[in-house]
Design a protein around this motif. Structure first.
Motif, PDB file in Angstrom:
ATOM      1  N   HIS A  37      16.868  63.582  26.883  1.00 38.38           N
ATOM      2  CA  HIS A  37      17.951  62.912  27.449  1.00 38.38           C
ATOM      3  C   HIS A  37      17.824  62.727  28.852  1.00 38.38           C
ATOM      4  CE1 HIS A  37      20.301  62.033  23.752  1.00 38.38           C
ATOM      5  NE2 HIS A  37      19.807  63.009  23.379  1.00 38.38           N
ATOM      6  N   THR A  38      16.620  62.362  29.306  1.00 31.75           N
ATOM      7  CA  THR A  38      16.272  62.484  30.725  1.00 31.75           C
ATOM      8  C   THR A  38      15.684  61.073  31.555  1.00 31.75           C
ATOM      9  OG1 THR A  38      14.650  63.717  32.227  1.00 31.75           O
ATOM     10  CG2 THR A  38      13.813  63.134  30.161  1.00 31.75           C
ATOM     11  N   ASP A  39      16.073  61.171  32.606  1.00 34.38           N
ATOM     12  CA  ASP A  39      15.463  60.083  33.753  1.00 34.38           C
ATOM     13  C   ASP A  39      14.167  60.551  34.283  1.00 34.38           C
ATOM     14  OD1 ASP A  39      15.962  57.197  33.415  1.00 34.38           O
ATOM     15  OD2 ASP A  39      18.011  57.876  33.973  1.00 34.38           O
ATOM     16  N   SER A  40      13.860  61.672  33.990  1.00 33.89           N
ATOM     17  CA  SER A  40      12.750  62.312  34.789  1.00 33.89           C
ATOM     18  C   SER A  40      11.493  61.282  34.941  1.00 33.89           C
ATOM     19  CB  SER A  40      12.447  63.679  34.378  1.00 33.89           C
ATOM     20  OG  SER A  40      11.475  64.293  35.099  1.00 33.89           O
ATOM     21  N   ASP A  41      10.775  61.384  36.098  1.00 36.10           N
ATOM     22  CA  ASP A  41       9.541  60.820  36.430  1.00 36.10           C
ATOM     23  C   ASP A  41       8.523  61.861  35.911  1.00 36.10           C
ATOM     24  OD1 ASP A  41       9.244  62.336  38.408  1.00 36.10           O
ATOM     25  OD2 ASP A  41       9.344  60.748  39.896  1.00 36.10           O
ATOM     26  N   TYR A  42       7.163  61.145  35.911  1.00 32.38           N
ATOM     27  CA  TYR A  42       6.210  61.980  35.525  1.00 32.38           C
ATOM     28  C   TYR A  42       6.220  63.351  36.352  1.00 32.38           C
ATOM     29  CZ  TYR A  42       0.999  63.003  34.871  1.00 32.38           C
ATOM     30  OH  TYR A  42      -0.242  63.554  34.543  1.00 32.38           O
ATOM     31  N   ALA A  43       6.021  63.213  37.778  1.00 32.44           N
ATOM     32  CA  ALA A  43       5.788  64.440  38.535  1.00 32.44           C
ATOM     33  C   ALA A  43       7.034  65.477  38.347  1.00 32.44           C
ATOM     34  CB  ALA A  43       6.021  64.034  40.126  1.00 32.44           C
ATOM     35  N   LYS A  44       8.312  65.134  38.285  1.00 29.23           N
ATOM     36  CA  LYS A  44       9.226  66.035  37.907  1.00 29.23           C
ATOM     37  C   LYS A  44       9.147  66.685  36.698  1.00 29.23           C
ATOM     38  CE  LYS A  44      12.323  66.742  40.185  1.00 29.23           C
ATOM     39  NZ  LYS A  44      12.433  67.698  41.305  1.00 29.23           N
ATOM     40  N   THR A  45       8.575  66.059  35.543  1.00 30.57           N
ATOM     41  CA  THR A  45       8.459  66.576  34.163  1.00 30.57           C
ATOM     42  C   THR A  45       7.339  67.587  34.440  1.00 30.57           C
ATOM     43  OG1 THR A  45       8.974  64.587  33.268  1.00 30.57           O
ATOM     44  CG2 THR A  45       7.862  66.013  31.720  1.00 30.57           C
ATOM     45  N   LEU A  46       6.374  67.263  35.130  1.00 26.86           N
ATOM     46  CA  LEU A  46       5.410  68.260  35.204  1.00 26.86           C
ATOM     47  C   LEU A  46       5.949  69.712  35.933  1.00 26.86           C
ATOM     48  CD1 LEU A  46       2.266  66.244  36.439  1.00 26.86           C
ATOM     49  CD2 LEU A  46       2.858  67.258  34.025  1.00 26.86           C
ATOM     50  N   GLU A  47       6.702  69.449  36.999  1.00 18.37           N
ATOM     51  CA  GLU A  47       7.241  70.432  37.546  1.00 18.37           C
ATOM     52  C   GLU A  47       8.103  71.409  36.474  1.00 18.37           C
ATOM     53  OE1 GLU A  47       9.281  70.415  41.371  1.00 18.37           O
ATOM     54  OE2 GLU A  47       8.744  68.146  41.491  1.00 18.37           O
ATOM     55  N   ALA A  48       8.665  70.662  35.641  1.00 19.78           N
ATOM     56  CA  ALA A  48       9.676  71.148  34.550  1.00 19.78           C
ATOM     57  C   ALA A  48       8.642  72.278  33.564  1.00 19.78           C
ATOM     58  CB  ALA A  48      10.372  70.064  33.932  1.00 19.78           C
ATOM     59  N   ILE A  49       7.515  71.592  33.326  1.00 25.68           N
ATOM     60  CA  ILE A  49       6.414  72.313  32.387  1.00 25.68           C
ATOM     61  C   ILE A  49       5.974  73.581  33.270  1.00 25.68           C
ATOM     62  CG2 ILE A  49       4.398  72.271  31.192  1.00 25.68           C
ATOM     63  CD1 ILE A  49       5.148  69.108  30.853  1.00 25.68           C
ATOM     64  N   GLU A  50       5.716  73.382  34.558  1.00 21.12           N
ATOM     65  CA  GLU A  50       5.285  74.471  35.382  1.00 21.12           C
ATOM     66  C   GLU A  50       6.134  75.629  35.409  1.00 21.12           C
ATOM     67  OE1 GLU A  50       2.492  75.336  36.362  1.00 21.12           O
ATOM     68  OE2 GLU A  50       1.554  73.379  35.448  1.00 21.12           O
ATOM     69  N   ALA A  51       7.565  75.152  35.286  1.00 19.85           N
ATOM     70  CA  ALA A  51       8.757  76.080  35.412  1.00 19.85           C
ATOM     71  C   ALA A  51       8.966  76.971  33.943  1.00 19.85           C
ATOM     72  CB  ALA A  51      10.029  75.288  35.991  1.00 19.85           C
TER      73      ALA A  51
END
Length: 386
Positions: A191-205
């Protein structure tokens, strides 16, 4: 107390090592005791049937006319029983967006059923999601994922919280992902409007699951791949897929399998209270849903509101529509979600020593005909024992 020993013979068995024809499986008490061996006179004849491990649903809101978000034990028992009769022997109860204190109350009720062995855990879907992708969640009740509030929900579940879906682009999102990872709770991007870069940050987190991939998130654009590509391409992420023929076109499901593989897909229902029931009006948390021709949509606004899917139908569609192999389907509907929940030692595959959690399917139609949970026949025993 006498332990009942039951031997099933002549069945097709879908084992971790592959598919075995004319197989034999013995369970004693709650556990699988033996796989293989010589057929004996007392064995139940399952010729023409396929035995697979019981299904594991990471994401389900209700069924049988009942909702986990009601926060009523009797309703939760009805929902769990409904899906159990459709082959789901391990269920995680999903909540929906509501007032924080109310969701905490619901979690406390559900946690007791986890402690009783009825449920396998609690999944919080909302309120920490994007207003632009809220789907069947009330926009006025959404909250930013302040780590303190996220922790409040997790604590309310008294150690039974398994997953929290959130939008990592919101203030506090990445901090909450890190906190959840530290607590051993799955952080799911959804349920997100995240872009590619922010999603990568979330995965790294530490985010490790995509909540119903493709649904309630931006689509793939050739210059803006968005969260879908980030979630599909990272081997650390398991993607949920809803194979009901409504949420995803079969070719899109095929695309996900072609990219991620069966070992990173978890088939879910995202079912609401209408699962196992007929068309009509049903509650979903504080919202009203109308089901027409098996498709659930909000009364106000018309957004898709979960599904009426059961995992036996998802299994059958995966094999007959998407032409997935039996082994691929079993991995996605049982093995992968069991491992995500930390239950790989006890369920999710047919192996000696694991729970006798079994789904028995007709080998031609793949219709579910019997279910065994922890050695107890839930349905279908009369077919083989009369």
């Amino acid at each position: 107390m006498t332990t009942v020993r039951t031997a099933l013979a002549g069945a097709r068995l879908v084992l971790p090592s592959g598919v075995v024809e004319d197989g034999r499986l013995v369970f004693s008490g709650a556990a699988i005791e033996e796989i293989g061996g010589e057929r004996t006179a007392g064995d139940l004849d399952l010729t023409g049937y396929t035995v697979v491990p019981g299904f594991v649903d990471l994401h389900v809101h209700g069924g049988g006319g009942a909702s986990y978000a009601a926060g009523i034990a009797e309703e939760a028992l009805t929902a769990a029983r409904t899906h159990l009769e459709h082959g789901t022997t391990t269920t995680v109860a999903s909540t929906v967006t509501g007032e924080i204190d109310e969701v905490c109350r619901q979690a406390a009720v559900l946690s007791e059923l986890v402690e009783d062995g009825v449920l396998a855990g609690v999944h919080f879907e909302g309120p920490f999601i994007s207003p632009g992708r809220c789907g069947a969640h009330r926009p006025d009740l959404l909250r930013e994922p302040d780590p303190a509030l996220v922790r409040k929900l997790v604590d309310a579940a008294r150690g039974t919280a398994k997953m929290v879906t959130l939008a990592p682009e919101l203030p506090g999102g990445l901090e909450s992902v890190r906190m959840l990872a530290d607590l051993g709770v799955i952080a799911a991007v959804g349920h997100t409007d995240s872009d590619y870069a922010k999603t990568l940050e979330a995965i790294e987190a530490g985010a490790s699951v995509a909540t119903h991939l493709f649904n309630a998130m931006p689509g793939i654009q050739h210059r803006a791949p968005g969260p879908i590509v980030a979630l599909l391409e990272d081997e650390r992420v398991t993607v949920e897929l809803i194979n009901d023929g409504t949420h995803l076109h079969p070719s899109v499901l095929d695309l996900a399998y072609g990219t991620a593989g069966a070992g990173r897909v978890a088939l879910i229902t995202d079912a609401m209270g209408a699962a196992g029931m007929g068309d009509g009006l049903y509650p979903l948390g504080p919202l009203q849903v109308r089901v027409t021709d098996g498709v659930a949509r909000l009364v106000e606004g018309g957004s898709i509101a979960g599904s009426t899917l059961t995992l036996d139908v998802a299994f059958r569609r995966s094999v007959t529509v998407n032409r997935l192999s039996l082994s691929q389907t079993v991995r996605s509907i049982s093995t992968v979600p069991a491992a995500l929940l930390g239950l790989a030692d006890s369920t999710g595959s047919l192996e000696v020593g694991k729970n006798a959690d079994l789904a028995v399917l007709d080998s031609e139609s793949y219709e579910l005909v019997a279910v065994v949970r922890r050695g107890e026949w839930i349905r279908g025993a009369e077919r083989f024992t009369r």
